[in-house]
Write a protein that holds these residues in place. Structure first.
Motif, mmCIF file in Angstrom:
data_model
loop_
_atom_site.group_PDB
_atom_site.id
_atom_site.type_symbol
_atom_site.label_atom_id
_atom_site.label_comp_id
_atom_site.label_asym_id
_atom_site.label_seq_id
_atom_site.Cartn_x
_atom_site.Cartn_y
_atom_site.Cartn_z
ATOM 1 N N ASN A 165 29.806 41.461 45.110
ATOM 2 C CA ASN A 165 29.261 40.136 44.817
ATOM 3 C C ASN A 165 29.124 39.319 46.104
ATOM 4 O O ASN A 165 28.086 38.706 46.346
ATOM 5 C CB ASN A 165 30.157 39.415 43.810
ATOM 6 C CG ASN A 165 29.574 38.099 43.378
ATOM 7 O OD1 ASN A 165 28.378 37.895 43.381
ATOM 8 N ND2 ASN A 165 30.443 37.180 42.994
ATOM 9 N N LEU A 166 30.164 39.323 46.933
ATOM 10 C CA LEU A 166 30.110 38.576 48.184
ATOM 11 C C LEU A 166 29.062 39.170 49.131
ATOM 12 O O LEU A 166 28.360 38.422 49.826
ATOM 13 C CB LEU A 166 31.484 38.561 48.858
ATOM 14 C CG LEU A 166 32.511 37.644 48.211
ATOM 15 C CD1 LEU A 166 33.890 37.885 48.799
ATOM 16 C CD2 LEU A 166 32.114 36.188 48.360
ATOM 17 N N HIS A 219 36.851 31.932 45.084
ATOM 18 C CA HIS A 219 36.620 30.561 45.557
ATOM 19 C C HIS A 219 35.526 30.550 46.628
ATOM 20 O O HIS A 219 34.623 29.703 46.592
ATOM 21 C CB HIS A 219 37.920 29.965 46.109
ATOM 22 C CG HIS A 219 37.738 28.607 46.693
ATOM 23 N ND1 HIS A 219 37.539 27.492 45.928
ATOM 24 C CD2 HIS A 219 37.698 28.195 47.988
ATOM 25 C CE1 HIS A 219 37.396 26.442 46.713
ATOM 26 N NE2 HIS A 219 37.492 26.849 47.971
ATOM 27 N N VAL A 220 35.577 31.483 47.551
ATOM 28 C CA VAL A 220 34.543 31.593 48.589
ATOM 29 C C VAL A 220 33.188 31.863 47.940
ATOM 30 O O VAL A 220 32.172 31.276 48.339
ATOM 31 C CB VAL A 220 34.900 32.701 49.609
ATOM 32 C CG1 VAL A 220 33.736 33.023 50.526
ATOM 33 C CG2 VAL A 220 36.119 32.299 50.409
ATOM 34 N N SER A 221 33.175 32.697 46.915
ATOM 35 C CA SER A 221 31.940 32.999 46.204
ATOM 36 C C SER A 221 31.347 31.740 45.571
ATOM 37 O O SER A 221 30.145 31.474 45.696
ATOM 38 C CB SER A 221 32.216 34.056 45.130
ATOM 39 O OG SER A 221 31.080 34.303 44.372
ATOM 40 N N ALA A 253 27.452 27.133 45.730
ATOM 41 C CA ALA A 253 27.220 25.696 45.839
ATOM 42 C C ALA A 253 26.391 25.379 47.084
ATOM 43 O O ALA A 253 25.485 24.530 47.042
ATOM 44 C CB ALA A 253 28.548 24.949 45.876
ATOM 45 N N LEU A 254 26.674 26.058 48.194
ATOM 46 C CA LEU A 254 25.912 25.867 49.424
ATOM 47 C C LEU A 254 24.442 26.212 49.212
ATOM 48 O O LEU A 254 23.552 25.460 49.626
ATOM 49 C CB LEU A 254 26.500 26.736 50.537
ATOM 50 C CG LEU A 254 25.728 26.773 51.851
ATOM 51 C CD1 LEU A 254 25.916 25.472 52.609
ATOM 52 C CD2 LEU A 254 26.191 27.943 52.692
ATOM 53 N N TYR A 255 24.182 27.313 48.532
ATOM 54 C CA TYR A 255 22.803 27.729 48.304
ATOM 55 C C TYR A 255 22.077 26.775 47.365
ATOM 56 O O TYR A 255 20.906 26.455 47.573
ATOM 57 C CB TYR A 255 22.748 29.155 47.762
ATOM 58 C CG TYR A 255 23.305 30.182 48.718
ATOM 59 C CD1 TYR A 255 23.313 29.978 50.086
ATOM 60 C CD2 TYR A 255 23.847 31.371 48.259
ATOM 61 C CE1 TYR A 255 23.813 30.915 50.965
ATOM 62 C CE2 TYR A 255 24.355 32.315 49.128
ATOM 63 C CZ TYR A 255 24.340 32.079 50.482
ATOM 64 O OH TYR A 255 24.850 33.013 51.349
ATOM 65 N N ARG A 307 46.010 39.622 43.512
ATOM 66 C CA ARG A 307 45.390 38.625 42.630
ATOM 67 C C ARG A 307 45.132 37.320 43.388
ATOM 68 O O ARG A 307 44.104 36.666 43.178
ATOM 69 C CB ARG A 307 46.272 38.376 41.417
ATOM 70 C CG ARG A 307 46.193 39.481 40.405
ATOM 71 C CD ARG A 307 46.889 39.126 39.098
ATOM 72 N NE ARG A 307 46.980 40.304 38.263
ATOM 73 C CZ ARG A 307 48.038 41.074 38.163
ATOM 74 N NH1 ARG A 307 49.136 40.801 38.834
ATOM 75 N NH2 ARG A 307 48.025 42.132 37.373
ATOM 76 N N ALA A 308 46.061 36.930 44.250
ATOM 77 C CA ALA A 308 45.872 35.711 45.036
ATOM 78 C C ALA A 308 44.671 35.867 45.983
ATOM 79 O O ALA A 308 43.869 34.936 46.130
ATOM 80 C CB ALA A 308 47.133 35.389 45.832
ATOM 81 N N LEU A 309 44.549 37.024 46.600
ATOM 82 C CA LEU A 309 43.417 37.266 47.490
ATOM 83 C C LEU A 309 42.098 37.329 46.713
ATOM 84 O O LEU A 309 41.066 36.859 47.199
ATOM 85 C CB LEU A 309 43.631 38.555 48.287
ATOM 86 C CG LEU A 309 44.742 38.492 49.337
ATOM 87 C CD1 LEU A 309 45.055 39.889 49.857
ATOM 88 C CD2 LEU A 309 44.359 37.567 50.468
#
Length: 100
Positions: A32-33, A76-78, A83-85, A68-70
């Motif tokens: 996805n990223l 979150h980065v995704s 949002a940036l796009y 799971r934390a990573l």
């Protein structure tokens, strides 16, 4: 009796998933990223190199809670990239139709 390559691949995937059930989620996040990174402002190659470095840095993590934390951090980065796009597209549309 010969086993077809498709069955062999399915068995291999099943064994990997049983060994670490979070692996599929990590691979999904990476793909996805990687897909989102194609439109990154500094270029897809820049993003891909940074993404690969981040995943390689954390490849030794074995604790499910840390994984799971990573994964949460990656999701979150995704969301931030999406949002940036959307913001970039909104600004382009606004620039086309409204004078400032």
């Amino acid at each position: 009796m010969s086993i077809s390559p498709r069955v062999t691949l399915w068995l291999f995937t099943a064994v990997l998933t049983m060994a670490n059930p979070l692996r599929a989620e990590v691979v999904r996040l990476y793909k996805n990223l990687l897909h989102l990174g194609r439109e990154y402002p500094k270029g897809g190659d820049y993003f891909r190199d940074r993404l690969r470095a981040a995943f390689t840095k954390n490849k030794g993590v074995r604790e499910p809670q840390q994984i799971r934390a990573l994964i949460g951090r990656g999701e979150h980065v995704s969301r931030e990239l999406e949002a940036l796009y959307y913001l970039r597209k909104y600004r382009a549309m606004k620039k086309r139709y409204y004078e400032e």
